[in-house]
Design a protein around this motif. Structure first.
Motif, short mmCIF file in Angstrom:
data_model
loop_
_atom_site.label_atom_id
_atom_site.label_comp_id
_atom_site.label_asym_id
_atom_site.label_seq_id
_atom_site.Cartn_x
_atom_site.Cartn_y
_atom_site.Cartn_z
N LEU A 113 22.99 73.33 83.93
CA LEU A 113 24.01 73.54 82.91
C LEU A 113 25.38 73.36 83.56
CD1 LEU A 113 24.57 74.53 79.98
CD2 LEU A 113 24.85 76.80 80.98
N LEU A 114 26.21 72.52 82.96
CA LEU A 114 27.53 72.24 83.54
C LEU A 114 28.63 72.98 82.80
CD1 LEU A 114 27.27 68.36 84.00
CD2 LEU A 114 27.13 70.12 85.79
N PRO A 115 29.70 73.33 83.51
CA PRO A 115 30.89 73.81 82.79
C PRO A 115 31.38 72.69 81.86
CG PRO A 115 31.12 74.15 85.16
CD PRO A 115 29.90 73.30 84.96
N PRO B 138 22.80 78.50 72.99
CA PRO B 138 23.68 77.71 72.13
C PRO B 138 25.16 78.01 72.37
CG PRO B 138 22.39 79.29 70.84
CD PRO B 138 21.93 79.40 72.24
N LEU B 139 25.97 76.98 72.38
CA LEU B 139 27.41 77.12 72.60
C LEU B 139 28.22 76.62 71.41
CD1 LEU B 139 27.61 75.87 76.31
CD2 LEU B 139 27.67 78.23 75.48
N GLY B 140 27.53 75.94 70.48
CA GLY B 140 28.24 75.34 69.35
C GLY B 140 29.06 76.35 68.57
N GLU B 141 28.50 77.50 68.30
CA GLU B 141 29.23 78.52 67.54
C GLU B 141 30.49 78.96 68.27
OE1 GLU B 141 26.00 78.39 67.73
OE2 GLU B 141 25.22 78.66 65.69
N LEU C 60 29.17 64.37 69.21
CA LEU C 60 30.54 63.93 68.92
C LEU C 60 31.34 63.78 70.21
CD1 LEU C 60 31.81 65.80 65.75
CD2 LEU C 60 30.76 63.56 65.98
N GLU C 61 31.12 64.71 71.14
CA GLU C 61 31.82 64.63 72.43
C GLU C 61 31.38 63.38 73.18
OE1 GLU C 61 30.74 68.35 74.23
OE2 GLU C 61 31.93 69.52 72.81
N ALA C 62 30.08 63.08 73.11
CA ALA C 62 29.56 61.91 73.80
C ALA C 62 30.20 60.64 73.23
CB ALA C 62 28.04 61.86 73.67
N VAL D 246 20.52 63.04 78.65
CA VAL D 246 19.68 63.58 77.58
C VAL D 246 20.34 64.80 76.96
CG1 VAL D 246 17.45 64.64 77.07
CG2 VAL D 246 17.58 62.67 78.60
N TYR D 247 20.35 64.85 75.62
CA TYR D 247 20.95 65.93 74.84
C TYR D 247 20.06 67.17 74.92
CZ TYR D 247 23.02 68.09 70.59
OH TYR D 247 23.65 68.91 69.68
N GLY D 248 20.62 68.30 75.35
CA GLY D 248 19.86 69.55 75.35
C GLY D 248 20.01 70.31 76.64
N LYS D 249 20.23 71.61 76.52
CA LYS D 249 20.44 72.45 77.70
C LYS D 249 19.20 73.26 78.05
CE LYS D 249 24.48 74.17 75.43
NZ LYS D 249 23.79 73.89 74.22
N GLU D 250 18.24 73.30 77.13
CA GLU D 250 17.06 74.11 77.36
C GLU D 250 15.86 73.25 77.72
OE1 GLU D 250 16.56 77.75 74.87
OE2 GLU D 250 18.08 76.75 73.67
N1 UDP Z 1 27.85 71.83 77.03
C1 UDP Z 1 28.26 72.38 78.22
N2 UDP Z 1 27.53 72.13 79.36
C2 UDP Z 1 26.44 71.36 79.35
C3 UDP Z 1 26.01 70.80 78.13
C4 UDP Z 1 26.74 71.06 76.97
O1 UDP Z 1 29.27 73.07 78.27
O2 UDP Z 1 25.84 71.17 80.41
C5 UDP Z 1 28.65 72.11 75.81
C6 UDP Z 1 29.13 70.89 75.09
O3 UDP Z 1 30.37 70.47 75.62
C7 UDP Z 1 29.22 71.33 73.63
C8 UDP Z 1 28.49 72.65 73.60
O4 UDP Z 1 27.85 72.76 74.87
O5 UDP Z 1 30.55 71.54 73.22
C9 UDP Z 1 27.49 72.79 72.47
O6 UDP Z 1 26.69 71.69 72.47
P1 UDP Z 1 25.38 71.42 71.64
O7 UDP Z 1 25.61 70.18 70.84
O8 UDP Z 1 24.25 71.39 72.61
O9 UDP Z 1 25.20 72.58 70.58
P2 UDP Z 1 24.47 74.00 70.69
O10 UDP Z 1 23.03 73.77 70.45
O11 UDP Z 1 24.77 74.55 72.03
O12 UDP Z 1 25.13 74.82 69.61
#
Ligand code: UDP
Length: 564
Positions: free
Chosen positions: A286-288, A82-85, A315-317, A237-241
């Motif tokens: 996973l992208l920067p 997670p990166l949101g925090e 929101l970014e999208a 698609v939303y999600g990094k995992e």
């Molecule tokens: N993000 C990123 N690389 C990616 C996908 C997402 O840097 O390939 C960033 C995105 O810009 C967003 C952050 O991850 O600010 C958190 O996004 P997310 O809504 O997935 O929330 P999380 O579950 O990580 O808290």
């Protein structure tokens, strides 16, 4: 001293420390957003005119990044965690710094102790040490650490603490005795803070304060360029995992999606191992953050499969001109029925993956549909591919909006002040409450001098007796307003019921997070005995709750019209 807006963030980058992947991520973000923060500061300065802003000394202690709390997030920054925090903490730091306050940042127990003036190894020092900070921003982990290491100072100074709390803490869970007696006990709650000291990521719990974060803004030229460059058949698609692809029952929806669109993903994978996603997915790994934004700029659709909940990415999208498509949750997810929310100090029901996107943004930017209904899903996809939408970012998620909101909190929220005399005290004959001309609700007489220091100002109060079974949160929304818990004390009297012409056969004072309320059988008027339990959340078919609502600024729900 007067706080002076800052536009050069290089000193802040130094304050943030280094080493951890999480800090590197946060600093990159802050550096990238510097110009945007500076511009926002100029705009807000103009808007506020020369208004007095006191400079505060502020400690920011990011508990979840300390080794002592386990720091499970830092090692996962580059692995799809997670990166949101981190987005939010980076933005909080930037906002406090840009507003011109004195700032200290700590990410270890040792630094915390030295900043608090607690000698190391004297953690349980029974003395109260004078606290050199007006405000402390932390999280639940940090709160725990402070309680352990501040001795008696913790009690004395806890009113200066603000707790960053993504999903929110409802009053019933916050009050220790009540939570214990009524089964609201969790691993997180029972701090007996003023519920407004908890600050959330989205404005979902009016009992708490809405902190938020920012999303990158586009200028007009960029907006036009993006609109022209959209690939109408491209979905991200939303999600990094990888786990989000394994949620059951998605096969049908995925196959419809892949028939109509080119499907992209940003799922993390180890270089030796192929990504665990369907073959038709073009996975970028996973992208920067800036490259993720670039991907969103080309895409037409950002699609959620139900997890993660309530993050920044949608929101970014939307800010980058995508349409966000997500599934409706029926029944809604909550701490009662879903593992993810279990043990969180809230009973809030979540009706879709991103409730803010659904109810504060909505169409044409956001579509919330039933994913079990293939026809509905396919119809939505087709409609989305045909429609043109402009990039959109709600004001409260711009840098200026966040600065404005935090400025208002810092100038007006004071949880250390001794509670004044009850303004509308039980039975005070000249309470400023008046029945509105249409006889549906109560207002606070505009010319009243009672409750002079109230914030939000008392005259923005509108109070209704809600229908039985309706929470105040919803009762206020029904009327285009928001619930304002700080107004509960103004209503907590027999006088309020009388003015509303509610016939009370009897009146009781009790501890109950649904009070003040009226119970039909027995015509009982029920008043709140414990101010910490005033709660917008919560409902019972037994009660008609008496609900304090207020207006809000368009795009800035945290602030009432006269709140600045
Ligand atoms: N993000 C990123 N690389 C990616 C996908 C997402 O840097 O390939 C960033 C995105 O810009 C967003 C952050 O991850 O600010 C958190 O996004 P997310 O809504 O997935 O929330 P999380 O579950 O990580 O808290």
């Amino acid at each position: 001293a007067q706080a002076v807006f800052r536009s050069d963030l290089s000193h802040l980058l130094g304050l943030m420390g280094s080493g951890k992947e999480s800090l590197i991520f946060m600093k990159k973000r802050t550096r990238r957003l510097t110009a945007q923060w500076a511009l926002a500061a100029q705009r807000l300065a103009r808007k506020l005119g020369g208004a007095q802003r006191d400079q505060k000394q502020i400690l920011v202690h990011i508990g979840f990044l300390t080794e002592e709390s386990g720091d499970v997030f830092s090692p996962r920054v580059l692995k799809g965690g997670p990166l949101g925090e981190m987005v939010q903490w980076a933005d909080i730091l930037a906002a406090l710094y840009v507003l011109g306050h004195g700032l200290r940042v700590t990410v270890s127990l040792k630094e915390l102790q030295s900043n608090l003036g607690v000698p190391p190894g004297r953690g349980n020092c029974p003395l109260t040490v004078p606290l050199p900070f007006d405000l402390i921003y932390t999280d639940y982990h940090g709160l725990q650490q402070m309680r352990q290491h501040m001795g008696l100072s913790f009690r004395k100074y806890r009113c200066r603490i603000r707790v960053i709390d993504t999903f929110g803490t409802e009053p019933a869970y916050n009050h220790e005795e009540y939570a214990t007696l009524h089964g609201y006990r969790t691993n997180w709650g029972y701090w007996n803070l003023n519920p407004k000291q908890f600050m959330t990521m989205f404005p979902h719990t009016p009992d708490n304060s809405f902190m938020g974060f920012v999303s990158e803004e586009l200028n007009e030229t960029e907006k036009q360029l993006i609109k022209a460059g959209k690939a109408s058949n491209m979905a991200v698609v939303y999600g990094k995992e990888a786990s989000i692809w394994k949620l059951q029952g998605k096969e049908k929806v995925l196959s419809i999606l892949s028939e109509h669109m080119e499907v992209h993903g940003t799922v993390f994978y180890e270089s030796q191992r192929p990504p665990e996603v369907p073959a038709f997915v073009k996975n970028h790994g996973l992208l920067p953050q800036p490259e993720f934004q670039q991907l969103l700029r080309k895409a037409k659709l950002f699609i959620g499969f139900g997890f993660p909940y309530e993050g920044p990415a949608p929101l970014e999208a939307i800010a980058n001109g995508c349409v966000f498509l997500q599934s409706r949750f029926s029944p809604p997810h909550s701490s009662l029925n879903h593992e993810f929310f279990r043990g969180k100090p809230t009973s809030r029901e979540v009706f879709s993956q991103h409730p803010y996107a659904e109810s504060f943004i909505g169409r044409p930017h956001v579509w919330t549909v039933d994913y079990n209904n293939s026809e509905e899903f396919e119809a939505a996809l087709k409609a989305i591919m045909r429609t043109q939408v402009d990039p959109y970012l709600p004001y409260e998620y711009t840098c200026e909006g966040m600065l404005e909101r935090i400025h208002a909190y810092i100038q007006h929220q004071d949880f250390c002040a001794a509670p004044g005399p009850a303004p509308a005290g039980a039975g005070v004959p000249k309470s400023p409450l008046v029945l509105a001309p249409n006889a549906t609700h109560l207002e606070w007489a505009r010319n009243s001098s009672l409750a002079p220091g109230a914030w939000p100002p008392a005259h923005s109060l509108r109070a209704w007796l809600a229908a039985a079974g309706r929470a105040c949160t919803d009762a206020c929304l029904d009327r285009g307003l928001v619930c304002e818990p700080s107004f509960f004390p103004f209503l907590n009297s027999q006088d309020a019921f009388q003015k509303l012409q509610v016939p009370c056969d009897s009146t009781e004072w009790e501890m109950n997070h649904l009070y003040p309320a009226f119970a039909q059988p027995g015509q009982e008027c029920l008043l709140q005995k414990e101010p910490l339990l005033f709660s917008c959340a919560g409902a019972s078919a037994k009660y008609q709750r008496l609900c304090p609502c207020r207006d809000f600024r368009k795009g800035q729900v945290a602030l009432c019209r006269d709140c600045l």
